[in-house]
Design an enzyme around this catalytic site. Sequence first.
Site, short mmCIF file in Angstrom:
data_model
loop_
_atom_site.label_atom_id
_atom_site.label_comp_id
_atom_site.label_asym_id
_atom_site.label_seq_id
_atom_site.Cartn_x
_atom_site.Cartn_y
_atom_site.Cartn_z
N ASP A 52 -6.41 -59.62 41.81
CA ASP A 52 -6.53 -60.97 42.35
C ASP A 52 -5.57 -61.18 43.53
O ASP A 52 -4.39 -60.86 43.43
CB ASP A 52 -6.23 -61.99 41.25
N SER A 92 -10.50 -68.56 43.39
CA SER A 92 -10.75 -67.44 42.48
C SER A 92 -11.97 -67.65 41.59
O SER A 92 -12.64 -66.68 41.23
CB SER A 92 -9.53 -67.20 41.58
N HIS A 295 1.14 -66.15 46.05
CA HIS A 295 1.28 -67.61 46.24
C HIS A 295 2.77 -67.95 46.44
O HIS A 295 3.09 -68.92 47.13
CB HIS A 295 0.75 -68.37 45.02
N HIS A 435 -4.62 -68.82 49.70
CA HIS A 435 -5.55 -67.70 49.85
C HIS A 435 -5.92 -67.52 51.32
O HIS A 435 -5.74 -68.44 52.12
CB HIS A 435 -6.85 -67.96 49.06
#
Length: 560
Positions: A52, A92, A295, A435
């Site tokens: 991820d 996500s 993040h 992101h």
Amino acid sequence: MQRGWLSVSCQKKKSVFASIFICILLVLLTLFPAAALAGEKPVKNVIFLMTDGTAATHIALARWYKGSPLALDGILTGAVRTYSAESVITDSAPAATAFATGHKTNSQFLGVLPATTTVPGVPPIDAELKYKPVATVLEGARLMGKAVGLVATSNIQHASPAAFSAHTPYRDKFNIIAKQQVYEGIDVVFGAGKKYLVPREDGGMRADGLNLIATLRAGGYAFVETREAMQALTKGKAWGLFAADSLQNDMDRRTLAPNEPSLAEMTKKAIELLSQNKKGFFLFVEASKVDWASHGNEPMGVISDLLAYDEAVRVALEFAKQDGNTLVLACADHGNGGMSIGSKEYKNYDKLAYDRLMGPLKKADMTGEGVAQLIGDNRSDFNIRLVILQHYGIEDLTDAEVAKIKAAGKGRALASVIGPMLSARSAIGWIYTGHTGEDVFLYAYGPKRPTGLIENTQIAEITAKALGFDLGAVDRELFVPADQAFKALGAVAAYDDSDASRPVLVVRKGLLTILLPVDTNEMIVGKTTFKLPGLTVYIPQTKKAYVPRAAVELAKAAGF
Ligand SMILES: [Zn+2]
């Protein structure tokens, strides 16, 4: 391995009706291979490993840190476009939904079609189909009689594993997702998030009083909570949740959570259990926390969990090489943070020595998240400087930095304060803390492996085609609009949440009543509970319920 979803469990005494239902169900089950694709010989197993929030720089940095090639390096075959139905930078939930179902959808949505589409190339959505649940490759593989599994380092209810195993427009409703997952008939689940299976009165998060661990055990699952107990599993269905919320970053496990397994260990055990099914298996594996570290602009979390991911990829490849009939797919869902090797602070880009980049990182022996836990509430100058020196390798912390650390929140909030401090001492730049929308690398190994530039939705198509089923057919099998289907039988289906903790779809015709508890695969006729091949799902936005086609067939058999 026992096929849980095939079983018709009669919790009360078997009636004549029950016997008739069993026969009908068996007929239904033999009909399902209609979804199987004719022609080419399918692949037996698919393992899809996702990391991820991982762009090209993350991978380059991890490789530099490791100092030798990654397992991934040998299977690079292309790139993946990542945008969602509503944004060129994906969330996500829609990213994983694309991988799982083959449909681009909206932010927050798991396993359901979009309500709005705005990005060029994404077709407009019919009003009738907005929010409609759609089948996942995990569900398709399960209907084929294959074993299926989920492995993650976050809570297993988190967006990516949830997109393969739940259907809701709310990615944060972990209690609903947990319930659906427990009733999905998944053979092996390893990760974290135990608290979403446990009622509040027992220290968990569930307000509905359900103890889903008890439900799992009653359904024949082993439930384990330590690395050792997981390693001891040799066969059968198993859930292993090794932390209440999420697992520690790999680099911090030895210090903070020695009882937790690594991602590679979970992957290895999942393969060992799933591969006992003669029909093959589908396994989804996620390195969940590279995203969380990104993040927070925290480089050690990125390196730690990306290298742990690479080890899991190595385990999958070792199995695939030996097996010869396994397709391994690997990619990220999107980039995160805009990480760069080279930063605004470091101007001499063509003079960046290896030690200048790696030296500061090599001095750390824990990730920012782990260091934040060690600092905890002890924010004295002495303790901050000591822990940061010992475990994060920063010797020259300034007074201003110490003040920032004192003022920071706990856990990941604190990690996101110290992460940039280490990044700056290396030469790592970050654009921001969200992101990013670039293409990501595609990795693949084995028969029918994809190459070139693909859409994220093609991961689902490739998986379904490789395993030999048609996702559309699985969809028609699992998600029938209840209203229309029961109306056609002259019955009325009504959603009843008068007991908010036990919402149920009530189907009535004359004196006959059938109950379909929402978010489960159960169907209650009189005193008999049947296990359906899929879930009953209710969508609040459209007030529509969806049921497996088998529920409608059973209703017919019951005299509807
Ligand atoms: Zn993500």
